[in-house]
Design an enzyme around this catalytic site. Structure first.
Site, PDB file in Angstrom:
ATOM      1  N   SER A  97     -20.074  -2.364  -2.047  1.00 60.54           N
ATOM      2  CA  SER A  97     -21.031  -3.451  -1.829  1.00 60.54           C
ATOM      3  C   SER A  97     -20.499  -4.773  -2.388  1.00 60.54           C
ATOM      4  O   SER A  97     -20.703  -5.839  -1.793  1.00 60.54           O
ATOM      5  CB  SER A  97     -22.362  -3.117  -2.508  1.00 60.54           C
ATOM      6  OG  SER A  97     -22.769  -1.803  -2.231  1.00 60.54           O
ATOM      7  N   SER A 100     -18.846   2.524  -7.964  1.00 57.05           N
ATOM      8  CA  SER A 100     -20.072   2.043  -7.337  1.00 57.05           C
ATOM      9  C   SER A 100     -20.752   1.014  -8.247  1.00 57.05           C
ATOM     10  O   SER A 100     -20.842   1.239  -9.467  1.00 57.05           O
ATOM     11  CB  SER A 100     -21.019   3.208  -7.087  1.00 57.05           C
ATOM     12  OG  SER A 100     -22.205   2.778  -6.495  1.00 57.05           O
ATOM     13  N   ALA A 115     -20.874   5.333   1.681  1.00 58.96           N
ATOM     14  CA  ALA A 115     -21.051   4.369   2.782  1.00 58.96           C
ATOM     15  C   ALA A 115     -22.326   3.543   2.634  1.00 58.96           C
ATOM     16  O   ALA A 115     -22.950   3.167   3.621  1.00 58.96           O
ATOM     17  CB  ALA A 115     -21.027   5.077   4.133  1.00 58.96           C
ATOM     18  N   THR A 166     -11.858   4.578  -0.467  1.00 58.18           N
ATOM     19  CA  THR A 166     -12.656   3.883   0.548  1.00 58.18           C
ATOM     20  C   THR A 166     -13.077   4.794   1.690  1.00 58.18           C
ATOM     21  O   THR A 166     -14.153   4.618   2.266  1.00 58.18           O
ATOM     22  CB  THR A 166     -11.876   2.669   1.093  1.00 58.18           C
ATOM     23  OG1 THR A 166     -11.605   1.771   0.004  1.00 58.18           O
ATOM     24  CG2 THR A 166     -12.662   1.933   2.165  1.00 58.18           C
ATOM     25  N   VAL A 176       4.467   1.178  -5.488  1.00 58.90           N
ATOM     26  CA  VAL A 176       5.036   0.366  -6.556  1.00 58.90           C
ATOM     27  C   VAL A 176       5.531   1.273  -7.679  1.00 58.90           C
ATOM     28  O   VAL A 176       4.767   2.079  -8.223  1.00 58.90           O
ATOM     29  CB  VAL A 176       4.001  -0.648  -7.090  1.00 58.90           C
ATOM     30  CG1 VAL A 176       4.553  -1.401  -8.302  1.00 58.90           C
ATOM     31  CG2 VAL A 176       3.601  -1.628  -5.989  1.00 58.90           C
ATOM     32  N   GLU A 212       0.849  -1.193   0.000  1.00 57.08           N
ATOM     33  CA  GLU A 212       0.000   0.000   0.000  1.00 57.08           C
ATOM     34  C   GLU A 212       0.881   1.238   0.000  1.00 57.08           C
ATOM     35  O   GLU A 212       1.787   1.357   0.827  1.00 57.08           O
ATOM     36  CB  GLU A 212      -0.913  -0.012   1.218  1.00 57.08           C
ATOM     37  CG  GLU A 212      -1.657   1.277   1.499  1.00 57.08           C
ATOM     38  CD  GLU A 212      -2.486   1.765   0.315  1.00 57.08           C
ATOM     39  OE1 GLU A 212      -2.299   2.951  -0.074  1.00 57.08           O
ATOM     40  OE2 GLU A 212      -3.285   0.977  -0.225  1.00 57.08           O
ATOM     41  N   CYS A 269     -17.066  19.083  16.661  1.00 58.34           N
ATOM     42  CA  CYS A 269     -15.886  19.954  16.688  1.00 58.34           C
ATOM     43  C   CYS A 269     -14.757  19.442  15.796  1.00 58.34           C
ATOM     44  O   CYS A 269     -13.729  20.093  15.662  1.00 58.34           O
ATOM     45  CB  CYS A 269     -15.393  20.143  18.124  1.00 58.34           C
ATOM     46  SG  CYS A 269     -14.325  18.815  18.733  1.00 58.34           S
ATOM     47  N   ILE A 303     -13.456  -0.384 -10.361  1.00 58.58           N
ATOM     48  CA  ILE A 303     -14.367  -0.762  -9.276  1.00 58.58           C
ATOM     49  C   ILE A 303     -15.002   0.501  -8.698  1.00 58.58           C
ATOM     50  O   ILE A 303     -14.697   0.949  -7.590  1.00 58.58           O
ATOM     51  CB  ILE A 303     -13.639  -1.585  -8.193  1.00 58.58           C
ATOM     52  CG1 ILE A 303     -12.801  -2.708  -8.831  1.00 58.58           C
ATOM     53  CG2 ILE A 303     -14.656  -2.172  -7.219  1.00 58.58           C
ATOM     54  CD1 ILE A 303     -13.595  -3.714  -9.630  1.00 58.58           C
ATOM     55  N   HIS A 348     -25.368  -1.260  -1.478  1.00 59.44           N
ATOM     56  CA  HIS A 348     -26.491  -1.195  -2.414  1.00 59.44           C
ATOM     57  C   HIS A 348     -27.194  -2.546  -2.524  1.00 59.44           C
ATOM     58  O   HIS A 348     -26.561  -3.607  -2.466  1.00 59.44           O
ATOM     59  CB  HIS A 348     -25.996  -0.772  -3.799  1.00 59.44           C
ATOM     60  CG  HIS A 348     -25.472   0.629  -3.842  1.00 59.44           C
ATOM     61  ND1 HIS A 348     -26.304   1.724  -3.929  1.00 59.44           N
ATOM     62  CD2 HIS A 348     -24.202   1.114  -3.801  1.00 59.44           C
ATOM     63  CE1 HIS A 348     -25.575   2.830  -3.948  1.00 59.44           C
ATOM     64  NE2 HIS A 348     -24.291   2.490  -3.867  1.00 59.44           N
TER      65      HIS A 348
END
Length: 480
Positions: free
Chosen positions: A341, A337, A46, A41, A172, A31, A436, A335, A49
């Site tokens: 899901s 929406s 959030a 992400t 990478v 990563e 806050c 990838i 579906h």
């Protein structure tokens, strides 16, 4: 030599790592950011579906419905905030009502359970704060809301607990074919592997083209959002969509698992792969569109704006396949929406492709598929007392907006993937997510990170690499 290296640890990479960790394989995840789930992400709607939107017969359709079912199971096992609230697609005229009927038929073909079309009166009875001009609505009871970054973190943590090796801050920069597989060069190290899973999100084309002939092109698409205070969180109980257009599902209004209200996104293609800036025009577009669905939203209660980048490519469907010119290199690209899901189902499909390519995957004995996590404020009073009796740190509230305790912060700092930034802590236990936005608890969280991880204050970052909070002393010596 690794059996499999996964490049990228957003929701798709994390789900794939989780799935691979079930088997007797030597697996690594690379990563480029300093934490998992720190790109698309962490900046999406959030929503899990139901699966009525994709065209029947597409990978999106198949994997959305399957992934939605798997996501519910995984969130229960891994202590991830999840709430099956259902969703509406609302129509305001005859043309949109016809679209609702078409979506219903599509959902039936896709195998979405319990779909039904409501009259305007029925919809308003269930959601009285909708625009009273609503003519009808598609109701999908299986749609849900989730904490997306917590979902990805939970999957990645479980993968690590089951032996997957995670390397953060490893971008990478080169891939070379070898007789037995590939050499992957990052800006930190070199890794050898037999198979590669490319889950690099908006950077999938760049990663693929390091070793293979171009096959697809990423088209970063930005969406901007409002996050409103909990005072607006009960304005609607379900996810409210407008009728979809060619550019997507449109601006939604939805509760969040933490009791806030999320509004957005718009949809615009942008040049920068990581352009997450918000604009006055973009936010005005979101505001005006959302008020058509729910006229009573009080945008004075907004506590944060943000933007995310969708991983579009130059084709309509997901691309989940071996590269045409790089053997044993699998792309999980485009990838967008319903990617959140579909992620668990995408991961299973990726493992099936690996098997078809010759990877021997024997199930692991003693696989750990649960995760314990204390969400203190959600506990009954007697359980809170019992937790405090075992560890007094759970009795000290650090984030007053969200009632997050020192015990929860310390626990996340000693988790399988410990955060080293203030926002990393925020994503794991919600400290700083309130009204806050960390203005009061941020310095205390920084102090706890320093104490628990033995990191000097000056080395603790807010979020991304280089986002230092303390850069030096403003005064040295002298009298007040």
């Amino acid at each position: 030599m690794y059996d499999v290296v996964v490049i990228g640890c957003g929701i798709v990479g994390a789900a794939t790592a989780y799935e691979l960790s079930k088997y007797q394989l030597k697996t690594a995840v690379l990563e480029k950011e300093n934490d998992v789930a720190d790109q698309t992400t962490k900046a999406n709607s959030a929503i899990i579906h139901a699966g009525y939107d994709p065209e029947p017969g597409t990978l999106m359709a198949k994997l959305n419905v399957e992934g939605s079912r798997l996501a519910k199971e995984l969130c229960q096992k891994l202590s991830v905030h999840y709430n099956q609230v259902g969703s509406f697609v609302i129509a305001f005229n005859d043309e949109e009502a016809k679209t609702v009927e078409e979506i219903y038929e599509r959902g039936v073909k896709n195998g979405v359970p319990e779909l039904r079309i409501l009259s305007g009166e029925e919809a308003l009875k269930m959601e009285p704060n909708l625009n009273p001009k609503v003519q009808c609505a598609l109701y999908a009871p299986t749609a849900a809301i989730v904490n997306p970054w917590e979902f990805a973190i939970a999957l990645a943590e479980t993968a690590v607990r089951n032996g997957v090796e995670l390397y953060l801050n490893n971008k990478v920069v080169g891939i070379e074919k070898t007789a037995d597989g590939y050499l992957i060069t990052t800006d930190k190290n070199v890794y050898e592997t037999r198979y590669i899973i490319n889950a690099a999100g908006v950077h999938c084309d760049e990663v693929h083209n390091l070793v293979a002939e171009p096959e697809f092109r990423s088209l970063p698409n930005q969406g901007q959002y409002y996050l409103l205070d909990k005072s607006q969180g009960k304005l609607v109980n379900k996810v409210i969509f407008q009728c979809p257009t060619k550019v997507g599902k449109g601006v939604l209004v939805a509760p969040t698992v933490h009791g806030n209200l999320i509004v957005g996104p718009n949809s615009h293609f942008v040049e920068g792969y990581e352009d997450v800036s918000t604009t006055a025009d973009g936010l005005a577009e979101v505001l005006n569109a959302s008020l058509k669905s729910v006229p009573g939203i009080n945008f004075r209660e907004n506590i944060r704006n943000f933007a995310g980048i969708r991983a579009y490519i130059d084709r309509e469907d997901f691309l989940i396949a071996e590269s045409k010119t790089a053997k044993n290199f699998i792309n999980l690209a485009g990838i967008k929406s319903p990617g959140l899901s579909a992620a668990p189902a995408i991961a299973k499909m990726a493992v099936d492709i690996l098997r078809d390519l010759g990877l021997s995957a024997t199930e692991k004995e003693g696989f750990v598929d649960t995760r314990e996590k204390i969400n203190f404020k959600d506990l009954p009073q007697e359980e809170k007392a019992a937790v405090i009796a075992k560890d007094a740190r759970y009795g000290r509230v650090i984030c007053r907006c969200e009632t997050i305790t020192e015990g929860e912060i310390v626990a996340c700092l000693h988790s399988p993937i410990p955060p080293k930034t203030i926002d990393g802590v925020k994503r794991r236990c919600n400290a700083g997510m309130g009204r806050c936005q960390g203005g009061f608890c941020g310095p205390r969280v920084q102090e706890i990170i320093s104490r628990e991880l033995h990191i000097p204050y000056s080395e603790i970052e807010m979020d991304k690499t280089g986002s230092y909070i303390i850069t030096g002393e403003t005064k040295v010596g002298g009298n007040l």
